[in-house]
Design a protein around this motif. Structure first.
Motif, mmCIF file in Angstrom:
data_model
loop_
_atom_site.group_PDB
_atom_site.id
_atom_site.type_symbol
_atom_site.label_atom_id
_atom_site.label_comp_id
_atom_site.label_asym_id
_atom_site.label_seq_id
_atom_site.Cartn_x
_atom_site.Cartn_y
_atom_site.Cartn_z
ATOM 1 N N GLY A 25 0.782 -1.224 0.000
ATOM 2 C CA GLY A 25 0.000 0.000 0.000
ATOM 3 C C GLY A 25 0.816 1.277 0.000
ATOM 4 O O GLY A 25 0.253 2.368 0.149
ATOM 5 N N VAL A 26 2.144 1.159 -0.167
ATOM 6 C CA VAL A 26 3.014 2.337 -0.112
ATOM 7 C C VAL A 26 3.948 2.354 -1.317
ATOM 8 O O VAL A 26 4.580 1.353 -1.651
ATOM 9 N N LEU A 27 4.037 3.528 -1.943
ATOM 10 C CA LEU A 27 4.938 3.761 -3.062
ATOM 11 C C LEU A 27 5.913 4.857 -2.646
ATOM 12 O O LEU A 27 5.498 5.974 -2.327
ATOM 13 N N ASP A 28 7.200 4.541 -2.592
ATOM 14 C CA ASP A 28 8.228 5.523 -2.244
ATOM 15 C C ASP A 28 8.859 6.026 -3.543
ATOM 16 O O ASP A 28 9.536 5.268 -4.232
ATOM 17 N N ARG A 40 -2.728 7.008 -7.011
ATOM 18 C CA ARG A 40 -4.137 7.275 -6.723
ATOM 19 C C ARG A 40 -5.032 6.149 -7.273
ATOM 20 O O ARG A 40 -5.918 5.665 -6.577
ATOM 21 N N ARG A 41 -4.787 5.725 -8.509
ATOM 22 C CA ARG A 41 -5.593 4.662 -9.117
ATOM 23 C C ARG A 41 -5.500 3.349 -8.346
ATOM 24 O O ARG A 41 -6.435 2.555 -8.332
ATOM 25 N N HIS A 42 -4.344 3.116 -7.736
ATOM 26 C CA HIS A 42 -4.124 1.856 -7.023
ATOM 27 C C HIS A 42 -4.249 2.001 -5.505
ATOM 28 O O HIS A 42 -3.835 1.109 -4.760
ATOM 29 N N ALA A 80 3.294 9.205 -11.952
ATOM 30 C CA ALA A 80 3.490 8.336 -10.785
ATOM 31 C C ALA A 80 2.414 8.577 -9.729
ATOM 32 O O ALA A 80 1.899 7.628 -9.124
ATOM 33 N N LEU A 81 2.060 9.839 -9.512
ATOM 34 C CA LEU A 81 1.026 10.151 -8.522
ATOM 35 C C LEU A 81 -0.341 9.652 -8.971
ATOM 36 O O LEU A 81 -1.125 9.155 -8.153
ATOM 37 N N LEU A 133 -2.240 12.081 -0.775
ATOM 38 C CA LEU A 133 -1.543 10.824 -1.085
ATOM 39 C C LEU A 133 -0.377 10.547 -0.129
ATOM 40 O O LEU A 133 0.072 9.415 -0.029
ATOM 41 N N LEU A 134 0.097 11.579 0.550
ATOM 42 C CA LEU A 134 1.262 11.407 1.413
ATOM 43 C C LEU A 134 0.968 10.509 2.588
ATOM 44 O O LEU A 134 -0.090 10.573 3.201
ATOM 45 N N ARG A 135 1.941 9.689 2.881
ATOM 46 C CA ARG A 135 1.837 8.809 4.055
ATOM 47 C C ARG A 135 2.313 9.536 5.275
ATOM 48 O O ARG A 135 3.154 10.360 5.295
#
Length: 93
Positions: free
Chosen positions: A34-37, A65-67, A60-61, A91-93
């Motif tokens: 669930g995290v994209l760095d 968002r789609r995923h 990338a953003l 979107l930020l964690r």
């Protein structure tokens, strides 16, 4: 300037293929589910200032968002882009 941004999941990056076999990219890692760095963005000198980095970041953003992924903005260009575009801050964690 024409280019297509493609997702190269195998290499964990979004790539824009440019003229003369050059490429621009935004690389990522998936440190947990669930995290994209977003780790770094690279644009060749001849293409800097053209909006290509922003296009890569937005791609990338949009993918995140789609995923339904949260984003870590390790890359300073991504961090700055998100600060300047509040519609992405959720979107930020």
């Amino acid at each position: 300037m024409k280019y297509e941004i493609i997702h190269e999941e195998k290499y964990q990056q979004f790539t824009a293929r440019l003229e003369q076999d050059e490429e621009a990219e935004i690389a990522y890692s998936k440190p947990q589910d669930g995290v994209l760095d977003l780790t770094h963005t690279f644009v060749p000198d001849a293409y800097r200032g053209s909006g290509l980095a922003q296009a890569l970041i937005n791609t990338a953003l949009a993918y995140a968002r789609r995923h339904n992924l949260k984003v870590i903005a390790t890359c300073m260009a991504v961090k700055k882009h998100i600060e300047q575009n509040p519609e992405h801050q959720d979107l930020l964690r």
